[in-house]
Design a protein around this motif. Structure first.
Motif, mmCIF file in Angstrom:
data_model
loop_
_atom_site.group_PDB
_atom_site.id
_atom_site.type_symbol
_atom_site.label_atom_id
_atom_site.label_comp_id
_atom_site.label_asym_id
_atom_site.label_seq_id
_atom_site.Cartn_x
_atom_site.Cartn_y
_atom_site.Cartn_z
ATOM 1 N N ASP A 145 -18.199 1.868 7.028
ATOM 2 C CA ASP A 145 -18.446 0.469 7.324
ATOM 3 C C ASP A 145 -19.878 0.255 7.814
ATOM 4 O O ASP A 145 -20.252 0.685 8.905
ATOM 5 C CB ASP A 145 -17.450 -0.018 8.367
ATOM 6 N N ARG A 202 1.924 6.652 -6.943
ATOM 7 C CA ARG A 202 0.934 7.553 -7.520
ATOM 8 C C ARG A 202 1.181 9.002 -7.147
ATOM 9 O O ARG A 202 0.997 9.906 -7.948
ATOM 10 C CB ARG A 202 -0.450 7.193 -7.017
ATOM 11 N N ALA A 249 -10.055 -8.681 3.189
ATOM 12 C CA ALA A 249 -10.409 -9.959 2.589
ATOM 13 C C ALA A 249 -11.845 -9.883 2.081
ATOM 14 O O ALA A 249 -12.697 -9.230 2.672
ATOM 15 C CB ALA A 249 -10.276 -11.061 3.619
ATOM 16 N N ILE A 303 -4.963 10.520 5.359
ATOM 17 C CA ILE A 303 -4.344 11.702 4.775
ATOM 18 C C ILE A 303 -4.885 12.859 5.595
ATOM 19 O O ILE A 303 -5.689 12.678 6.501
ATOM 20 C CB ILE A 303 -4.661 11.859 3.267
ATOM 21 N N ASP A 343 -4.504 -2.003 -2.919
ATOM 22 C CA ASP A 343 -3.576 -2.755 -2.082
ATOM 23 C C ASP A 343 -3.989 -2.974 -0.632
ATOM 24 O O ASP A 343 -3.397 -3.793 0.059
ATOM 25 C CB ASP A 343 -2.206 -2.051 -2.088
ATOM 26 N N ASN A 344 -4.940 -2.229 -0.157
ATOM 27 C CA ASN A 344 -5.344 -2.467 1.236
ATOM 28 C C ASN A 344 -6.784 -2.959 1.338
ATOM 29 O O ASN A 344 -7.447 -2.760 2.350
ATOM 30 C CB ASN A 344 -5.130 -1.210 2.101
ATOM 31 N N ASP A 369 -7.047 14.891 5.142
ATOM 32 C CA ASP A 369 -8.478 15.190 5.100
ATOM 33 C C ASP A 369 -9.395 14.190 5.792
ATOM 34 O O ASP A 369 -10.557 14.479 6.011
ATOM 35 C CB ASP A 369 -8.917 15.326 3.647
ATOM 36 N N PHE A 403 -3.528 12.421 -7.254
ATOM 37 C CA PHE A 403 -3.402 11.381 -8.264
ATOM 38 C C PHE A 403 -3.241 12.003 -9.653
ATOM 39 O O PHE A 403 -2.505 11.486 -10.492
ATOM 40 C CB PHE A 403 -4.632 10.465 -8.254
ATOM 41 N N LEU A 438 -7.420 13.561 -2.774
ATOM 42 C CA LEU A 438 -6.843 12.383 -3.411
ATOM 43 C C LEU A 438 -6.814 12.550 -4.924
ATOM 44 O O LEU A 438 -5.818 12.252 -5.593
ATOM 45 C CB LEU A 438 -7.704 11.169 -3.043
ATOM 46 N N THR A 464 0.841 -1.197 0.000
ATOM 47 C CA THR A 464 0.000 0.000 0.000
ATOM 48 C C THR A 464 0.878 1.250 0.000
ATOM 49 O O THR A 464 0.634 2.195 -0.750
ATOM 50 C CB THR A 464 -0.913 -0.005 1.234
ATOM 51 N N ARG A 506 -15.692 6.131 11.146
ATOM 52 C CA ARG A 506 -14.550 6.586 10.363
ATOM 53 C C ARG A 506 -14.775 6.467 8.872
ATOM 54 O O ARG A 506 -15.518 5.614 8.413
ATOM 55 C CB ARG A 506 -13.327 5.761 10.740
ATOM 56 N N LEU A 507 -14.048 7.325 8.142
ATOM 57 C CA LEU A 507 -14.076 7.238 6.688
ATOM 58 C C LEU A 507 -12.873 6.412 6.248
ATOM 59 O O LEU A 507 -11.726 6.826 6.408
ATOM 60 C CB LEU A 507 -13.997 8.634 6.079
ATOM 61 N N ASP A 508 -13.128 5.263 5.689
ATOM 62 C CA ASP A 508 -12.040 4.415 5.221
ATOM 63 C C ASP A 508 -11.665 4.769 3.791
ATOM 64 O O ASP A 508 -12.527 5.049 2.971
ATOM 65 C CB ASP A 508 -12.468 2.939 5.207
ATOM 66 N N ILE A 509 -10.356 4.719 3.526
ATOM 67 C CA ILE A 509 -9.884 4.866 2.150
ATOM 68 C C ILE A 509 -9.392 3.502 1.703
ATOM 69 O O ILE A 509 -8.555 2.893 2.373
ATOM 70 C CB ILE A 509 -8.695 5.853 2.067
ATOM 71 N N PHE A 510 -9.905 3.025 0.600
ATOM 72 C CA PHE A 510 -9.394 1.771 0.057
ATOM 73 C C PHE A 510 -8.783 1.995 -1.310
ATOM 74 O O PHE A 510 -9.344 2.715 -2.135
ATOM 75 C CB PHE A 510 -10.505 0.721 -0.060
ATOM 76 N N ILE A 511 -7.626 1.406 -1.492
ATOM 77 C CA ILE A 511 -7.049 1.332 -2.831
ATOM 78 C C ILE A 511 -6.858 -0.159 -3.098
ATOM 79 O O ILE A 511 -7.140 -0.994 -2.234
ATOM 80 C CB ILE A 511 -5.711 2.110 -2.951
ATOM 81 N N ASP A 542 -9.784 4.080 -8.923
ATOM 82 C CA ASP A 542 -8.506 4.279 -8.252
ATOM 83 C C ASP A 542 -8.597 4.251 -6.738
ATOM 84 O O ASP A 542 -7.674 3.825 -6.068
ATOM 85 C CB ASP A 542 -7.905 5.610 -8.698
ATOM 86 N N ARG A 572 -10.141 -9.776 12.053
ATOM 87 C CA ARG A 572 -9.173 -9.244 11.101
ATOM 88 C C ARG A 572 -8.930 -7.768 11.389
ATOM 89 O O ARG A 572 -9.872 -6.995 11.549
ATOM 90 C CB ARG A 572 -9.734 -9.415 9.688
ATOM 91 N N THR A 606 -11.749 14.657 1.190
ATOM 92 C CA THR A 606 -10.794 13.571 0.996
ATOM 93 C C THR A 606 -10.754 13.149 -0.471
ATOM 94 O O THR A 606 -9.685 12.956 -1.050
ATOM 95 C CB THR A 606 -11.191 12.369 1.869
#
Lengths: 351, 351
Positions: free
Chosen positions: B298, A181, B338, A332, B334-335, A334, B182, B178, A174, B327-332, B292, A325, B174
């Motif tokens: 959640d 990027r 499962a 970031i 790679d993270n 923001d 990018f 981002l 990650t 919370r606000l999760d950021i997913f790309i 992206d 998990r 956010t």
DNA sequence: CTGTTAGCGCTTTCAT
DNA sequence: ATGAAAGCGCTAACAG
């Protein structure tokens, strides 16, 4: 009303005690009787009331957390979360304690583990270093029937019962991907700062980072700062001096204070910096723009997960792995959660 | 052993019943007696055992969740989480039910709220649209003494007891931030797709996005897809056709299926795309590189938080707000956590 | 092997 | 206004 042990006893034509024996599969029940009871259980769709069960067996579970000492903010955060959980622990019939040992010191760690075994605790959670003596100590705990979970950094083939922490290879990936990027076409090499290659989580993060980096981008040899602010400071300062075209830095360890000090000393705002663990320092650096992204594992979640797992193991219950998990958070500037100031109340279950 | 009601009764020289009356401040206790008991409580450092209390008062709390119907995957995910929580609900003495109403339809929503009030439920959680009738219905619930929480999208001045959801302005910021990073120096305008400007969460995300965008970057007028796949598809297709130099798309609403279909039809891999809510579709798009980044709230955390809050309100307990922040999760790519395949077991407390 | 009985800590009638 | 006693659903002695 949902069925109770009384209902089972009645439909199976046995006493409460027998039902209880079957439920907790304790010895001393004939096969046929057991079968009758089990039939009743499924036919009634019985589910045990855990709260009532815990109330009845007023047993307490002494659990010990073994953590590295020193001023590593993440570890102190973990410790704080253990204490916080301790406030609520009577309700969960656990008694939590913390033992701290010198960082990266296998011998001290082994001693602490053995001490816990001597005290006959109901479970041990530890941040371990990767050494054969440590695996041996974990095996002793196992032999003594004491559940053991590794925390933050795993030791897979040691016989530990469970690992509580993030997927560190994915974490490194990650970081690499984000750095790629953010840098875009901008030229320049990237540096990597670690604590020690002797802990597995740091090695795994490094592997993941390399894997995600475009081949066209040079990654300098890893710097080992021993999670020490001063050492980290000088390593990064030297690196910045030696590499004027450096494009980015990935700190996969805990030397954030040193890193940030070195960054602000140089005032290089054009550098892309990614670090781990949201602490007061990294939060501030994110806000001022010195750091671009922080990867985080939530210490509160980890502590609560470790407690749940140890308790489950202690009474032989299965662990619901999907529930345990630990996610890798990306922060970031923001999407920073509300700061510790607004956050003082001890939390319990987490979200 | 920590002190119990018996200890209090003894040191205060009163009976259990009186202690209980004071503890739950029920009427029928003389001032002096009350004072004696309270003194005993503090001097012993008593803390009530909630599990035992719940066991004794075998009361159940019927809670209703009102959600938009239709194939919006996020909403269906929320519904699934409610059902999942329902499996564990007997243990928490709650009975959960779900009512679905047409999306963006204030009248239907009001009807559902009033129906819940008629049933005299112990609490209502609803995804609301921003309309005066809705505020009025919430006020009626309040007047009837029924706790009300807004879910996902807030309606602040409606008298709702609590909001469960992310900070949508921060979410928009956010996304903007981002996207800005990018894109780097790459030229081109960015498009924004929303569901409807009639729900407050969409308006707030748009505001945040604009605020975080560099002034040098053109943001096209927002497209309203009503969270409908077909409409979203044609809006985005037309937009792509009309703007060959488009650099990015932010979908702040739920029309991901339409968006993704349009993207794969055009095969424009150079576009930076950010969307909301991790669903099977957005996950796949993240993996193939069509999208992206995905910002996520959640659903499981939200449902459990809503339940905790409604229960607390129902028995007049305070809400620990720090614990209920979503919370606000950021997913790309790679993270990503499962996938749902490995994740089938119903989770309870979350991490 | 199986059943009886007495709690765990708290709430709740029903008396007084 | 206060107290005695009977549970909530489960477990744990201790008898048989």
């Amino acid at each position: 009303m949902r069925p109770t042990v009384h209902d089972i006893a009645e439909t199976a034509g046995v006493s409460l005690a027998t039902v209880d024996r079957v439920l907790n599969d304790r010895p001393g029940v004939r096969g046929v009787t057991k079968a009758k009871v089990e039939a009743a259980i499924v036919s009634l769709g019985y589910v045990r009331d855990v709260a009532a069960a815990n109330l009845a067996k007023s047993r307490v579970y002494p659990l010990v957390f073994i953590l590295p000492e020193g001023d590593n903010p993440f570890m102190r955060g973990l410790e704080a979360e253990v204490r916080r959980a301790g406030l609520h622990s009577p309700a969960e019939r656990t008694r939590l304690s913390v033992a701290t040992v010198p960082a990266f010191d296998a011998g001290a760690l082994v001693k602490a583990i053995d001490a816990a075994i001597m005290e006959d605790v109901s479970g041990i959670a530890a941040v371990v270093v990767d050494a054969p003596e440590v695996s041996a100590a974990i095996a002793r705990a196992h032999a003594a029937g004491i559940p053991f979970v590794t925390l933050v950094s795993d030791l897979a083939n040691s016989g530990r019962d469970h690992f509580v922490g993030v997927d560190n290879i994915a974490a490194g990936r990650t970081a690499g991907s984000l750095m790629g990027r953010f840098l875009g076409e901008r030229p320049g090499a990237v540096a990597v700062l670690a604590g020690s290659m002797r802990v597995r989580d740091h090695r795994e993060r490094l592997d993941g980072f390399h894997a995600a980096m475009p081949v066209t981008r040079t990654v300098l040899p890893v710097l080992e700062g021993q999670d020490d602010p001063d050492l980290s400071f000088s390593l990064i300062s030297d690196c910045l001096a030696a590499n004027p075209t450096l494009a980015g830095i990935y700190n996969l360890g805990a030397g954030n204070r040193g890193l940030i000090k070195a960054l602000s000393a140089r005032g290089r705002a054009d550098l892309c910096v990614i670090a781990h663990e949201l602490t007061a320092e990294t939060r501030a650096a994110l806000e001022t723009g010195l750091v671009d992204a922080v990867l985080n594992q939530d210490a509160g979640h980890e502590v609560r997960s470790a407690i749940r797992v140890l308790r489950a193991k202690a009474d032989g219950l299965p662990v619901i792995s999907a529930q345990e998990r630990i996610r890798l958070d990306i922060f970031i500037k923001d999407n920073l959660p509300a700061g510790p100031d607004e956050d003082e109340q001890p939390g319990a279950a987490g979200n």
